[in-house]
Design a protein around this motif. Structure first.
Motif, PDB file in Angstrom:
ATOM      1  N   GLY A 642       4.368  55.012 -23.311  1.00  0.00           N
ATOM      2  CA  GLY A 642       2.846  54.525 -23.193  1.00  0.00           C
ATOM      3  C   GLY A 642       2.714  54.224 -24.619  1.00  0.00           C
ATOM      4  O   GLY A 642       3.197  54.492 -25.720  1.00  0.00           O
ATOM      5  N   ILE A 643       1.411  53.667 -24.673  1.00  0.00           N
ATOM      6  CA  ILE A 643       0.804  53.337 -26.184  1.00  0.00           C
ATOM      7  C   ILE A 643      -0.589  54.048 -26.089  1.00  0.00           C
ATOM      8  O   ILE A 643      -1.307  53.864 -25.188  1.00  0.00           O
ATOM      9  CB  ILE A 643       0.514  51.853 -26.038  1.00  0.00           C
ATOM     10  N   VAL A 644      -0.903  54.898 -27.306  1.00  0.00           N
ATOM     11  CA  VAL A 644      -2.126  55.411 -27.760  1.00  0.00           C
ATOM     12  C   VAL A 644      -3.131  54.375 -27.840  1.00  0.00           C
ATOM     13  O   VAL A 644      -3.007  53.468 -28.692  1.00  0.00           O
ATOM     14  CB  VAL A 644      -1.902  56.427 -28.601  1.00  0.00           C
ATOM     15  N   THR A 645      -4.133  54.224 -27.027  1.00  0.00           N
ATOM     16  CA  THR A 645      -5.138  53.390 -27.353  1.00  0.00           C
ATOM     17  C   THR A 645      -6.425  53.873 -27.631  1.00  0.00           C
ATOM     18  O   THR A 645      -7.214  53.100 -28.345  1.00  0.00           O
ATOM     19  CB  THR A 645      -5.570  52.797 -25.693  1.00  0.00           C
ATOM     20  N   ASP A 655      -2.198  54.274 -22.534  1.00  0.00           N
ATOM     21  CA  ASP A 655      -1.847  53.217 -21.534  1.00  0.00           C
ATOM     22  C   ASP A 655      -0.488  53.242 -21.201  1.00  0.00           C
ATOM     23  O   ASP A 655       0.425  53.343 -21.972  1.00  0.00           O
ATOM     24  CB  ASP A 655      -2.224  51.599 -22.179  1.00  0.00           C
ATOM     25  N   ILE A 656      -0.187  53.626 -19.743  1.00  0.00           N
ATOM     26  CA  ILE A 656       1.154  53.581 -19.316  1.00  0.00           C
ATOM     27  C   ILE A 656       1.342  52.557 -18.406  1.00  0.00           C
ATOM     28  O   ILE A 656       2.301  52.588 -17.768  1.00  0.00           O
ATOM     29  CB  ILE A 656       1.312  54.982 -18.550  1.00  0.00           C
ATOM     30  N   GLY A 657       0.331  51.597 -18.237  1.00  0.00           N
ATOM     31  CA  GLY A 657       0.819  50.283 -17.608  1.00  0.00           C
ATOM     32  C   GLY A 657       0.369  50.316 -16.243  1.00  0.00           C
ATOM     33  O   GLY A 657       1.026  49.489 -15.436  1.00  0.00           O
ATOM     34  N   VAL A 658      -0.720  51.040 -15.967  1.00  0.00           N
ATOM     35  CA  VAL A 658      -1.269  51.013 -14.458  1.00  0.00           C
ATOM     36  C   VAL A 658      -2.696  50.840 -14.420  1.00  0.00           C
ATOM     37  O   VAL A 658      -3.321  51.096 -13.311  1.00  0.00           O
ATOM     38  CB  VAL A 658      -1.066  52.514 -13.811  1.00  0.00           C
ATOM     39  N   HIS A 686       3.648  54.471 -30.132  1.00  0.00           N
ATOM     40  CA  HIS A 686       4.322  54.501 -29.019  1.00  0.00           C
ATOM     41  C   HIS A 686       5.057  55.603 -28.505  1.00  0.00           C
ATOM     42  O   HIS A 686       5.673  56.463 -29.445  1.00  0.00           O
ATOM     43  CB  HIS A 686       5.560  53.481 -28.922  1.00  0.00           C
ATOM     44  N   VAL A 687       4.618  56.419 -27.419  1.00  0.00           N
ATOM     45  CA  VAL A 687       5.107  57.719 -27.144  1.00  0.00           C
ATOM     46  C   VAL A 687       5.614  57.699 -25.604  1.00  0.00           C
ATOM     47  O   VAL A 687       5.609  57.029 -24.758  1.00  0.00           O
ATOM     48  CB  VAL A 687       3.677  58.699 -26.888  1.00  0.00           C
ATOM     49  N   LYS A 688       6.388  59.114 -25.339  1.00  0.00           N
ATOM     50  CA  LYS A 688       6.739  59.470 -24.098  1.00  0.00           C
ATOM     51  C   LYS A 688       5.962  60.540 -23.526  1.00  0.00           C
ATOM     52  O   LYS A 688       5.468  61.307 -24.117  1.00  0.00           O
ATOM     53  CB  LYS A 688       8.103  59.768 -24.143  1.00  0.00           C
ATOM     54  N   VAL A 689       5.431  60.363 -22.348  1.00  0.00           N
ATOM     55  CA  VAL A 689       4.181  61.124 -21.870  1.00  0.00           C
ATOM     56  C   VAL A 689       4.841  61.825 -20.464  1.00  0.00           C
ATOM     57  O   VAL A 689       5.611  61.069 -19.606  1.00  0.00           O
ATOM     58  CB  VAL A 689       2.962  60.778 -21.699  1.00  0.00           C
ATOM     59  N   ARG A 690       4.408  62.964 -20.174  1.00  0.00           N
ATOM     60  CA  ARG A 690       4.766  63.461 -18.720  1.00  0.00           C
ATOM     61  C   ARG A 690       3.652  63.580 -17.804  1.00  0.00           C
ATOM     62  O   ARG A 690       2.379  63.866 -18.394  1.00  0.00           O
ATOM     63  CB  ARG A 690       5.164  64.820 -18.803  1.00  0.00           C
ATOM     64  N   VAL A 691       3.616  62.887 -16.754  1.00  0.00           N
ATOM     65  CA  VAL A 691       2.313  62.846 -15.870  1.00  0.00           C
ATOM     66  C   VAL A 691       2.225  64.163 -15.381  1.00  0.00           C
ATOM     67  O   VAL A 691       2.932  64.912 -14.529  1.00  0.00           O
ATOM     68  CB  VAL A 691       2.501  62.000 -14.403  1.00  0.00           C
ATOM     69  N   VAL A 692       0.973  64.904 -15.468  1.00  0.00           N
ATOM     70  CA  VAL A 692       0.576  66.148 -15.036  1.00  0.00           C
ATOM     71  C   VAL A 692      -0.257  66.225 -13.816  1.00  0.00           C
ATOM     72  O   VAL A 692      -0.070  66.777 -12.848  1.00  0.00           O
ATOM     73  CB  VAL A 692      -0.065  66.857 -16.148  1.00  0.00           C
ATOM     74  N   GLU A 693      -1.273  65.076 -13.685  1.00  0.00           N
ATOM     75  CA  GLU A 693      -2.302  65.242 -12.672  1.00  0.00           C
ATOM     76  C   GLU A 693      -2.701  63.613 -12.286  1.00  0.00           C
ATOM     77  O   GLU A 693      -2.726  62.937 -13.335  1.00  0.00           O
ATOM     78  CB  GLU A 693      -3.092  66.094 -12.751  1.00  0.00           C
TER      79      GLU A 693
END
Length: 708
Positions: A642-645, A655-658, A686-693
């Motif tokens: 994702g990108i920190v917006t 932004d994770i592209g959705v 540019h980051v790697k994130v985990r979807v929590v909810e």
């Protein structure tokens, strides 16, 4: 400027008095903050822009306070109530709240109940009751019956009004209540029943029945509640335990038991409910809002700084694409200087789109105009357009670029002046392409509030916001430096010492006389005098100039020092700049003078090593997860790029592209406590994130950095 002000500022900011004194002198001379921090380090003791900015802001506040003191002194003198002791207290006071408390008893008021009672001659009765020595105040009150005072009860009521106002204006009493509010105040939010079920109220549902200690209420929550209040959806109050506060006030003023004591107790309750509590509540509402404003403005300014200093692609030929569904993708081709070469519309997505044909068209346009990179706007259909560009077979990098504010620019006078014959869609696509080449040069054309990197920017003090954002833009422009021969009027406007008029004069001079070949030519620009030249010259660059120092951040006032270094090294300035060995052999202590010290000489040596270096990072490409396109594709536990917006005090949007940014709450940013998201993240990182909810009902996506 008095010594008191300098000492006060130095103490408040924990800086040396001499550094503050010199900085204020430079500011009073008209020097800009970037110039002072870069070229006057000896005088300021090496203060940075933030410290100098803080001195400037506090100095402005002190000047306002001095004006207020003058008004107060004049008013009290006109009333004939000025004493030597009161004059001294006003002179020694540098706190606006304390100053207003000192002035309150003398402040002209509308005709209050107490004022009417005084006019009826009831002040002696009030004084006697407050002393609490009279056994039978009702009997005493009969002496005050006259026209306007029909009976003893009316006289006592008037006396109590005087007592209530006297207590409410007492400094110690007000400070005690302030301390109570500071320790114990709660902010409470309730929904207006009539608006509870409306669509516009839904976004404030968290505050329909909300209460928390005011000291713990974060700026973003307070601004959200105040916005709800302004829209007529919420009712906000700041309260303490009223019974306990009244009891404390009565303990302060009531001594013993008796009829007078009872009357003073009643006056205390009236003073609290009618005068003291509303006044202090308003005061705390204002100060908490001010604190929230400063916090929000600080976040916005820092986000803007990061956006303006985003990595530039540089002078390369770019194809810019503004994605669209119904109206198609607006495509432009720009040369390495950002000039528009070609524009077209490609129907790529949606019912009228043909992805294969669009991919071929993109490839054809890019090849024809020798594009070296592709900039794709991050708005509607950005992911779909990016996928089509990838399938085009082009072997050139593509970058997703923020569209925030592009539509504002495309409809602006600046855009109309640049492209009078093109419509807003073409101008918007040009802006996207140019943002890739040089974000700073393009974004300065847009009102910072429209760039979309803050929160509640329309709810905060607009004057304070504008001043802060203008300082931020000025700081960024001058830290990077400006190419004198290519810079737009908008970019030049923010250069130290210039402004709109001189910026226009420079561009007009450039058009009439061709490119600048030396900094000294600036002196020929109409209305650009010695002072403006001194302030701006070091921040303007002329690449490939005859004098190589004109392309560096070395100020012309220091050219003689570099020339002496070169002469002592038996070489030219150009040779000195290209030879690390010759520079290493220089002992800068030999060049110290009364005006020039080690800090400036160190800066000069660093600049000779990398003349005109750009402080911004290198640009990087980025790819979203190819398997994720909509929120329906998200599953808790997924790890995505994702990108920190946007950054706020409570978290970061990514932004994770959705087509829906997710939120990393501050509690999900690290395995340790952090007080500010900027400790961990920066804008466009540019980051790697985990979807929590994934809350589809409220369109909210919760993300985490922990354990990723």
């Amino acid at each position: 400027m008095t010594t008191d002000i300098k000492s006060f500022i130095a103490k408040q900011l924990q800086l040396a008095v001499k550094a503050v004194e010199n900085t204020l002198s430079l500011l009073d001379e008209g020097c800009t903050i970037p110039f002072i921090s870069r070229y006057r380090k000896e005088k300021t003791g090496g203060l940075d822009e933030v410290q100098i900015g803080n001195i400037s802001q506090l100095y402005d506040k002190m000047k306002e306070l001095i004006k207020r003191k003058e008004t107060i002194i004049k008013t009290v003198n006109e009333l004939g109530k000025m004493t030597q002791e009161l004059q001294q207290r006003i002179d020694d006071c540098w706190d606006s709240t304390e100053l207003e408390d000192i002035y309150l008893p003398y402040k002209p008021k509308r005709r209050t109940r107490a004022q009417l009672a005084r006019e009826l001659g009831l002040e002696p009765l009030a004084t006697t009751i407050l002393l609490q020595r009279e056994q039978n105040p009702e009997q005493l009150a009969k002496r005050f019956i006259k026209e306007g005072v029909k009976d003893a009860e009316s006289a006592i009521k008037g006396a109590q009004d005087i007592i209530a106002e006297t207590l409410s204006e007492d400094e110690e009493t007000r400070n005690r209540l302030r301390n109570t509010f500071r320790r114990e105040a709660y902010i409470t939010s309730k929904v207006v029943k009539a608006k509870q079920d409306s669509d516009e109220a839904a976004k404030y549902s968290d505050y329909f029945d909300f209460e928390e200690p005011l000291r713990r209420c974060t700026g973003n929550r307070l601004l959200a509640m105040r916005r709800g209040e302004a829209e007529g959806i919420l009712r906000i109050s700041i309260n303490v335990d009223n019974d306990e506060a009244i009891s404390r006030l009565q303990r302060q003023y009531v001594h013993g038991r008796g009829r007078c004591q009872t009357l003073v107790e009643e006056a205390c309750e009236d003073a609290y409910k009618r005068l003291l509590c509303p006044s202090i509540e308003n005061e705390f509402a204002a100060t908490s809002k001010l604190k929230a404003d400063e916090e929000a403005i600080g976040v916005f300014a820092e986000n803007l700084r990061q956006l303006l200093l985003a990595a530039p692609l540089g002078q390369k030929r770019v194809m810019g694409i503004d994605p669209g569904i119904r109206t198609g993708c607006k495509v432009v081709c720009l040369d390495a200087q950002g000039n528009l070469l070609y524009h077209d519309v490609v129907m790529a997505v949606g019912s009228q789109g043909n992805s294969e044909r669009a991919a071929q068209k993109f490839a054809s346009i890019a090849k024809k105009y020798a594009a070296e990179a592709i900039a794709i706007g991050n708005g509607t259909a950005s992911r779909e357009t990016t996928e089509i560009v990838k399938r085009s077979g082009l072997d050139i990098p593509h970058y997703v670029v923020s569209e925030d504010g592009a539509s504002v620019y495309s409809a602006s006078k600046a855009a109309r002046d640049e492209f009078p014959d093109e419509d807003v869609t073409v101008r918007g696509a040009v802006s996207i392409g140019r943002r890739l080449m040089d974000p700073l040069a393009e974004l300065v054309k847009i009102d910072p509030k429209s760039i979309g990197v803050g929160q509640y920017q329309h709810d905060v003090d607009q004057t304070q916001l504008k001043a802060s954002l203008d300082r931020t833009v000025e700081s960024c422009v001058n830290s990077v430096g400006v190419d004198l021969n290519t810079a737009s009027i908008h970019l030049l406007t923010y250069v130290s010492g210039l402004g709109p008029t001189l910026a226009k004069n420079i561009v007009d001079y450039r058009k009439e006389n061709g490119a600048f070949t030396s900094r000294t030519q600036l002196k020929k620009v109409p209305r650009l005098g010695p002072s403006a030249y001194q302030q701006c010259a070091g921040f303007l660059r002329i690449h490939n100039a005859k004098n190589p120092l004109d392309g560096s951040a070395v100020h012309p006032e220091s050219y003689a020092i570099v020339e002496k270094m070169a002469k002592d090294s038996n070489c030219t300035v150009k040779e000195l700049m290209s030879s690390a060995e010759k520079r290493k052999a220089i002992d800068i202590k030999k060049y110290v003078t009364e005006e020039v010290g080690i800090p400036t000489l160190t800066d000069i040596m660093n600049e000779l090593e990398k003349p005109g270096r750009d402080p911004r990072a290198e640009i990087e490409t980025f790819e979203f997860d190819p398997n994720v396109h909509t929120p329906d594709d998200l599953i808790a536990g997924m790890v995505l790029p994702g990108i920190v917006t946007n950054l706020t005090k409570f978290g970061a949007f990514v932004d994770i592209g959705v087509h829906q940014d997710g939120l990393i709450h501050i509690s999900q940013m690290a395995d340790k406590y952090i007080s500010d998201p900027s400790e961990v993240l920066h804008l466009h990182q540019h980051v790697k994130v985990r979807v929590v909810e994934v809350d589809r009902k409220r369109n909210r996506i919760g993300l985490s950095l922990r354990g990723v």
